[in-house]
Structure formats: C-alpha cells, structure tokens
Design a protein around this motif. Structure first.
Motif, PDB file in Angstrom:
ATOM      1  N   GLU A 262     -11.607 -10.600 -37.181  1.00 32.59           N
ATOM      2  CA  GLU A 262     -12.699 -10.674 -38.166  1.00 32.59           C
ATOM      3  C   GLU A 262     -12.733  -9.322 -38.861  1.00 32.59           C
ATOM      4  OE1 GLU A 262     -16.128 -13.454 -36.463  1.00 32.59           O
ATOM      5  OE2 GLU A 262     -15.981 -11.541 -35.420  1.00 32.59           O
ATOM      6  N   PRO A 263     -11.713  -9.018 -39.636  1.00 29.49           N
ATOM      7  CA  PRO A 263     -11.559  -7.644 -40.103  1.00 29.49           C
ATOM      8  C   PRO A 263     -12.638  -7.239 -41.111  1.00 29.49           C
ATOM      9  CG  PRO A 263      -9.844  -9.060 -41.016  1.00 29.49           C
ATOM     10  CD  PRO A 263     -10.645  -9.915 -40.079  1.00 29.49           C
ATOM     11  N   PRO A 264     -13.070  -5.991 -41.032  1.00 28.19           N
ATOM     12  CA  PRO A 264     -14.112  -5.515 -41.947  1.00 28.19           C
ATOM     13  C   PRO A 264     -13.535  -4.967 -43.252  1.00 28.19           C
ATOM     14  CG  PRO A 264     -13.705  -3.864 -40.270  1.00 28.19           C
ATOM     15  CD  PRO A 264     -12.759  -4.997 -39.981  1.00 28.19           C
ATOM     16  N   PHE A 265     -12.472  -5.590 -43.751  1.00 31.46           N
ATOM     17  CA  PHE A 265     -11.858  -5.170 -45.014  1.00 31.46           C
ATOM     18  C   PHE A 265     -11.584  -6.405 -45.856  1.00 31.46           C
ATOM     19  CE2 PHE A 265     -10.416  -2.183 -41.738  1.00 31.46           C
ATOM     20  CZ  PHE A 265     -10.909  -0.995 -42.258  1.00 31.46           C
ATOM     21  N   PRO A 266     -11.703  -6.275 -47.178  1.00 40.16           N
ATOM     22  CA  PRO A 266     -11.383  -7.418 -48.039  1.00 40.16           C
ATOM     23  C   PRO A 266      -9.870  -7.649 -48.097  1.00 40.16           C
ATOM     24  CG  PRO A 266     -12.555  -5.693 -49.254  1.00 40.16           C
ATOM     25  CD  PRO A 266     -12.175  -5.111 -47.937  1.00 40.16           C
ATOM     26  N   PRO A 267      -9.453  -8.833 -48.540  1.00 40.87           N
ATOM     27  CA  PRO A 267      -8.012  -9.098 -48.692  1.00 40.87           C
ATOM     28  C   PRO A 267      -7.371  -8.086 -49.634  1.00 40.87           C
ATOM     29  CG  PRO A 267      -9.284 -11.109 -48.989  1.00 40.87           C
ATOM     30  CD  PRO A 267     -10.274  -9.990 -48.901  1.00 40.87           C
ATOM     31  N   ASN A 268      -6.079  -7.845 -49.416  1.00 38.80           N
ATOM     32  CA  ASN A 268      -5.256  -7.008 -50.312  1.00 38.80           C
ATOM     33  C   ASN A 268      -5.774  -5.577 -50.437  1.00 38.80           C
ATOM     34  OD1 ASN A 268      -3.930  -9.429 -50.790  1.00 38.80           O
ATOM     35  ND2 ASN A 268      -5.133  -9.868 -52.623  1.00 38.80           N
ATOM     36  N   THR A 269      -6.244  -5.005 -49.336  1.00 46.71           N
ATOM     37  CA  THR A 269      -6.773  -3.642 -49.385  1.00 46.71           C
ATOM     38  C   THR A 269      -5.685  -2.583 -49.186  1.00 46.71           C
ATOM     39  OG1 THR A 269      -8.943  -4.319 -48.598  1.00 46.71           O
ATOM     40  CG2 THR A 269      -8.354  -2.032 -48.209  1.00 46.71           C
ATOM     41  N   PHE A 270      -4.719  -2.859 -48.287  1.00 48.76           N
ATOM     42  CA  PHE A 270      -3.806  -1.791 -47.851  1.00 48.76           C
ATOM     43  C   PHE A 270      -2.420  -1.921 -48.487  1.00 48.76           C
ATOM     44  CE2 PHE A 270      -7.067  -2.258 -44.651  1.00 48.76           C
ATOM     45  CZ  PHE A 270      -7.466  -0.938 -44.478  1.00 48.76           C
ATOM     46  N   ASP A 271      -1.783  -0.759 -48.671  1.00 46.60           N
ATOM     47  CA  ASP A 271      -0.408  -0.771 -49.189  1.00 46.60           C
ATOM     48  C   ASP A 271       0.564  -1.221 -48.102  1.00 46.60           C
ATOM     49  OD1 ASP A 271      -0.860   0.324 -51.853  1.00 46.60           O
ATOM     50  OD2 ASP A 271      -1.480   2.140 -50.794  1.00 46.60           O
ATOM     51  N   HIS A 272       0.343  -0.732 -46.877  1.00 45.72           N
ATOM     52  CA  HIS A 272       1.220  -1.085 -45.756  1.00 45.72           C
ATOM     53  C   HIS A 272       0.369  -1.227 -44.497  1.00 45.72           C
ATOM     54  CE1 HIS A 272       4.503  -0.059 -48.377  1.00 45.72           C
ATOM     55  NE2 HIS A 272       4.138   1.216 -48.439  1.00 45.72           N
ATOM     56  N   GLU A 273       0.913  -1.988 -43.518  1.00 43.43           N
ATOM     57  CA  GLU A 273       0.153  -2.190 -42.281  1.00 43.43           C
ATOM     58  C   GLU A 273       1.056  -2.086 -41.063  1.00 43.43           C
ATOM     59  OE1 GLU A 273      -3.510  -5.111 -43.189  1.00 43.43           O
ATOM     60  OE2 GLU A 273      -1.602  -6.103 -42.826  1.00 43.43           O
ATOM     61  N   HIS A 274       0.458  -1.575 -39.995  1.00 43.00           N
ATOM     62  CA  HIS A 274       1.187  -1.360 -38.743  1.00 43.00           C
ATOM     63  C   HIS A 274       0.305  -1.873 -37.615  1.00 43.00           C
ATOM     64  CE1 HIS A 274       1.985   1.295 -35.201  1.00 43.00           C
ATOM     65  NE2 HIS A 274       3.238   1.221 -35.591  1.00 43.00           N
ATOM     66  N   THR A 275       0.882  -2.593 -36.678  1.00 40.78           N
ATOM     67  CA  THR A 275       0.111  -2.945 -35.480  1.00 40.78           C
ATOM     68  C   THR A 275       1.070  -3.017 -34.305  1.00 40.78           C
ATOM     69  OG1 THR A 275      -1.478  -4.465 -34.483  1.00 40.78           O
ATOM     70  CG2 THR A 275       0.155  -5.489 -35.915  1.00 40.78           C
ATOM     71  N   SER A 276       0.834  -2.181 -33.302  1.00 43.72           N
ATOM     72  CA  SER A 276       1.760  -2.174 -32.168  1.00 43.72           C
ATOM     73  C   SER A 276       1.023  -2.501 -30.882  1.00 43.72           C
ATOM     74  CB  SER A 276       2.481  -0.827 -32.057  1.00 43.72           C
ATOM     75  OG  SER A 276       1.577   0.212 -31.865  1.00 43.72           O
ATOM     76  N   GLY A 277       1.504  -3.560 -30.228  1.00 46.07           N
ATOM     77  CA  GLY A 277       0.980  -3.917 -28.915  1.00 46.07           C
ATOM     78  C   GLY A 277      -0.439  -4.443 -28.934  1.00 46.07           C
ATOM     79  N   VAL A 278      -0.834  -5.161 -29.972  1.00 50.52           N
ATOM     80  CA  VAL A 278      -2.244  -5.531 -30.135  1.00 50.52           C
ATOM     81  C   VAL A 278      -2.467  -7.049 -30.227  1.00 50.52           C
ATOM     82  CG1 VAL A 278      -4.272  -5.279 -31.637  1.00 50.52           C
ATOM     83  CG2 VAL A 278      -2.681  -3.359 -31.355  1.00 50.52           C
ATOM     84  N   LEU A 279      -1.756  -7.697 -31.145  1.00 46.05           N
ATOM     85  CA  LEU A 279      -2.125  -9.079 -31.494  1.00 46.05           C
ATOM     86  C   LEU A 279      -1.989 -10.041 -30.311  1.00 46.05           C
ATOM     87  CD1 LEU A 279      -0.612  -9.384 -35.102  1.00 46.05           C
ATOM     88  CD2 LEU A 279      -2.766  -8.365 -34.359  1.00 46.05           C
ATOM     89  N   HIS A 280      -1.062  -9.736 -29.383  1.00 46.90           N
ATOM     90  CA  HIS A 280      -0.893 -10.604 -28.200  1.00 46.90           C
ATOM     91  C   HIS A 280      -2.067 -10.468 -27.225  1.00 46.90           C
ATOM     92  CE1 HIS A 280       1.630  -6.864 -27.233  1.00 46.90           C
ATOM     93  NE2 HIS A 280       0.434  -6.690 -26.710  1.00 46.90           N
ATOM     94  N   HIS A 281      -2.939  -9.481 -27.447  1.00 43.19           N
ATOM     95  CA  HIS A 281      -4.115  -9.304 -26.581  1.00 43.19           C
ATOM     96  C   HIS A 281      -5.344 -10.008 -27.146  1.00 43.19           C
ATOM     97  CE1 HIS A 281      -2.368  -6.657 -23.685  1.00 43.19           C
ATOM     98  NE2 HIS A 281      -2.134  -5.672 -24.525  1.00 43.19           N
ATOM     99  N   THR A 282      -5.197 -10.690 -28.274  1.00 40.47           N
ATOM    100  CA  THR A 282      -6.350 -11.376 -28.875  1.00 40.47           C
ATOM    101  C   THR A 282      -6.343 -12.835 -28.414  1.00 40.47           C
ATOM    102  OG1 THR A 282      -5.132 -12.091 -30.829  1.00 40.47           O
ATOM    103  CG2 THR A 282      -6.151  -9.907 -30.926  1.00 40.47           C
ATOM    104  N   PRO A 283      -7.446 -13.560 -28.599  1.00 41.29           N
ATOM    105  CA  PRO A 283      -7.469 -14.965 -28.163  1.00 41.29           C
ATOM    106  C   PRO A 283      -6.375 -15.809 -28.823  1.00 41.29           C
ATOM    107  CG  PRO A 283      -9.692 -14.177 -28.558  1.00 41.29           C
ATOM    108  CD  PRO A 283      -8.769 -13.077 -29.001  1.00 41.29           C
TER     109      PRO A 283
END
Ligand code: SAM
Length: 421
Positions: A262-283
C-alpha cells in the motif's frame, strides 16, 4: 564516484524538469502548515530531519490523495535551501500528515513520516501525547476518526514487529548479509541495477524495504536522490545515521515507514527502483511486485531480488523448522538464534569444506550471524522462486530487457532480475 557540487545542482534541475514533464503532475503539492504558536526555532540539533521535499512525493496509501503537512516542530535549513531550493530548506521534526481527501492522518515522529494505515494503532501513545496540537488543527476531525482499517492480506503485524526487532539488534558498523554496505554492496548496486554512476546522477530512486538503510544511504554518493521505505521501525535508526553514511548527500536521502503493498507514493514517481530480499516476505509476492512496479516511470529500471528455491535436502528441513519458529515469541527466538549461532557457523563451514568452497560466515561476528538466522527463521512469509519462475513474473508484467542479474556470491540463496518498465 564522489559527485561535485555542480553535478548535484544539475541533478536537482533534472529532477525538477522531470516533475514538470510527467509524474510531477500526479505528485501532490506541498502544503506546509506550521500551527500558530508551535513553530519551534530553538530545537536540539538533529542531522537533516525530514524535508518538505519528501511530502511532495508522498500520498495517502489508502486513497492516493495528496497530504498536507502540519508541522509541530521544524526549523530552517540554510544549507538545504542553498543546495536544493525551498523543498529542502525546512526540516520537519514532528508533525502530522493529513490526507486531503479521506480523513486519514499519519504522524511524523522522530523526523520520519509513518505513512502506514495502522499508524494510529502503532503510535497510539504519540497520538494521545499530541492530542492538543492535533485538535488545534482547523478542519481536522477527531483523532479517533483517523484509524485506518488494516487488511491482513496487505499488512502483517508479525513482519512489522519481527523486522523492527531484527534491525534493533543490528548494530551500525555490522555487516549486512555478511557484506559491507559502504563499499561492497554499494559497488554491487551498480551491477544489480545495470546502471553506471553517471546514469544514477540526479535520478530519483526508491529502495523498497530498505532495512537498516545503509545501502540506501550509500547510493546517494552516486548523486541520486534516494528514498528508503520500510514497513518496520528500522527507518528511525536509518534516519539517525544518514549523515554518517551519506555525508553531504544526506540532504538527498529520505526515509519513510511505508508498506510496499500500500505504497505512500503516486504512480510513476521514481526514475528507478530497487528492492532486495523484501517482496517474498509480504503476504503476496505477486501483488507487492505489482504495486512496486506502479511507482516507477515508464522506461525506468527495476531490480528485484527474491529468495531462491533451495535443494530439497535444505529446503524441506528449513520449511519444517520455520513452521515452528515463525510462531515463537520474537525475543525468545532471537535468544535461540544467538545461542545456536556458533553451532550453525560450524555446520556451514563443514558443508563449505565438503564443497571445496570458502564461506563469508568465517569473517562474521556472532551478532551478525544471529541477525541473519533470525531473518530466516522469524518472518511469517518466505516465498521462494526459481530463476524461470522469476523470469515469468517479470515477463508477465510486460517488463522489457529482462535479465538475470544474480550475483555469483549469492546465487545459492537468492535470485535477482532487472528489467525496464
Ligand atoms: C531481509 S530485509 C532486506 C533489507 C534490505 N533491502 C537489504 O537488502 O539489506 C527485508 C526488509 O523488508 C521489509 N519489509 C517486509 N515487508 C515489507 C512491506 N510490506 N513493505 C515494506 N517493507 C517490508 C522488512 O521490514 C525488512 O527490513
């Protein structure tokens, strides 16, 4: 690469242009409203607290509307003003972010905005301490109305508490996952993103699930403006340490407590994105990947690292042990991890010897080992993927230039892909 003063100036100009051109239209405008009589000039010195710039980027995680920042404590930051303009020229230490549409409100506590739906529950004491200030805000309803409904398919309380404890046990200076953040992980960041330092300069980057925030901070040294978001309270210490890790680039480093689902940012906000070791810990890895991808601009680069499916002789015992440990009280489990860490280290070294390999665990402290064990045995969710499953996750979402960018030094445990939106 250490960016020069003029490079950073150019970088901010690029960001401003980008905002004018595209996503900026979606980004809510800042409304910083000091309460009459509560503007505090003579505060203790804090290192670069939350900037209004971050409020420009944020939105309500429930309805996507803009947030109005009611500052209870702030002070001017002449250096930030000179470097980046007005959006960097004030430091908000304590305040409230009120949704302009849906009646939710999110606290700024210890310089960090807590933009999670359950903020009222998690920070009940703060809301009660600040009741007089909050009720003085014109047009804001009763605080008791600010309770967000928490949906367990998007928010897991154990994850929040478990990772908060994990990063409380971690000491700044410890290695993260047996690597140094400030050199090895920072260098590897470029390989992971498949970008050069020059390509990152002046870009707005999200590190979703930033954990202790050390890698996040070190990336600002490439000249990028970086936002670290994490569900846990790790962001508080990350914020405290940011000057130390980002140096003079700390002005372009922001931390927020937020949920990637439930991200607190609107769509198309960032130029690039990184996520390491996180999404597999979500429901749901798939749903969190979907919401993560909405946040990057078209053409932006994304890097996602997930747990790899292990060989059955490791994977099955791990799943059986976790079925028990992921239900244990957190502090008890951490104590167990700390106790068994030397034995675990011995086992890892024996297996490495049989394989004819060396193991980074050799160079680690007992606390670093305990944090790593706890990270495996505590979280409720721990989904695992093969490279072909992960490739399908990317390709089914129409990402372009999809490639496996897993590092050799973590290929046993992790799988990582990069792609372009
Ligand atoms: C294994 S740590 C990885 C931290 C960091 N990315 C790194 O590579 O060192 C996983 C992190 O994901 C965060 N996390 C878990 N679920 C999340 C969610 N729904 N939204 C945001 N962060 C989340 C945890 O709080 C934790 O700090």
């Amino acid at each position: 690469m250490e960016p020069t003063f003029s490079t950073r100036q150019r970088g901010r100009a690029h960001l401003a242009e980008d905002r004018k051109r595209g996503a900026g239209d979606l980004v809510p405008s800042l409304a910083l409203c000091p309460l009459p009589g509560v503007h505090i000039d003579a505060l203790e010195t804090h290192d670069a607290p939350m900037k209004p710039r971050l409020v420009e980027l944020l939105c309500c995680p429930a309805c996507g509307a803009g947030l109005t920042c009611h500052s209870f404590e702030d002070r001017p930051d002449p250096k930030g003003l000179a470097l980046g303009g007005e959006a960097y020229g004030t430091e908000v230490v304590c305040g409230l972010l009120a949704c302009q549409t849906c009646d939710l409100a999110f606290p700024i506590i210890e310089e960090v905005p807590r933009v999670i739906r359950n903020a009222f529950e998690e920070y009940a004491n703060w809301f009660s301490d600040q009741a007089a200030r909050i009720s003085a805000i014109e047009g804001l309803g009763a605080v008791s109305q600010k309770i967000g409904s928490v949906d367990s398919s998007r928010f897991d309380k154990r994850s929040n508490e478990s990772f908060s404890l994990q990063w409380e046990k971690y000491q700044y200076g410890d290695k993260t996952w047996f690597k140094s953040d400030l050199d090895q992980r920072r260098d590897e960041f470029l390989d992971a993103m498949q970008l050069t330092a020059e390509q990152l300069d002046g870009k707005l980057v999200l590190d979703a699930g930033c954990g202790n925030g050390r890698l996040t901070a070190s990336v600002t040294r490439y000249g990028a403006e970086v936002v670290g978001m994490d569900l846990s309270r790790s962001v508080v210490r990350a914020q405290e340490m940011r000057e130390e890790h980002a140096g003079e680039n700390a002005h372009y480093l922001h931390f927020v407590q937020g949920n990637v689902m439930e991200p607190p940012f609107p769509p198309n906000t960032f130029d690039h994105e990184h996520t390491s070791g996180v999404l597999h810990h979500t429901p749901s890895t798939e749903r969190s990947l979907d919401s993560f991808l909405t946040l990057v601009k078209p053409g932006g680069r994304v890097y996602v690292q997930l747990y790899r499916t292990r060989e059955p002789w490791i994977g099955i015992p791990n799943a059986i042990i976790r079925a028990f440990t992921s239900r244990l009280p957190l502090r008890l489990l951490f104590g167990i991890c700390y106790t068994v860490a030397p034995l675990h280290r011995l086992l890892v070294l024996m297996v490495a010897k049989l394989r004819g390999e060396s193991s980074p665990i050799e160079e680690t402290t007992r606390r670093e080992q305990a944090v790593s064990l706890f990270d495996n045995y505590s979280p409720r969710y721990q989904y695992r993927y093969t490279p072909s499953e992960m490739q399908a996750l990317f390709e089914n979402r129409d990402l372009k230039n999809v490639r496996d960018v897993t590092f050799d030094n973590e290929a046993r445990h992790m799988v990582a892909f990069a792609g372009d939106k």
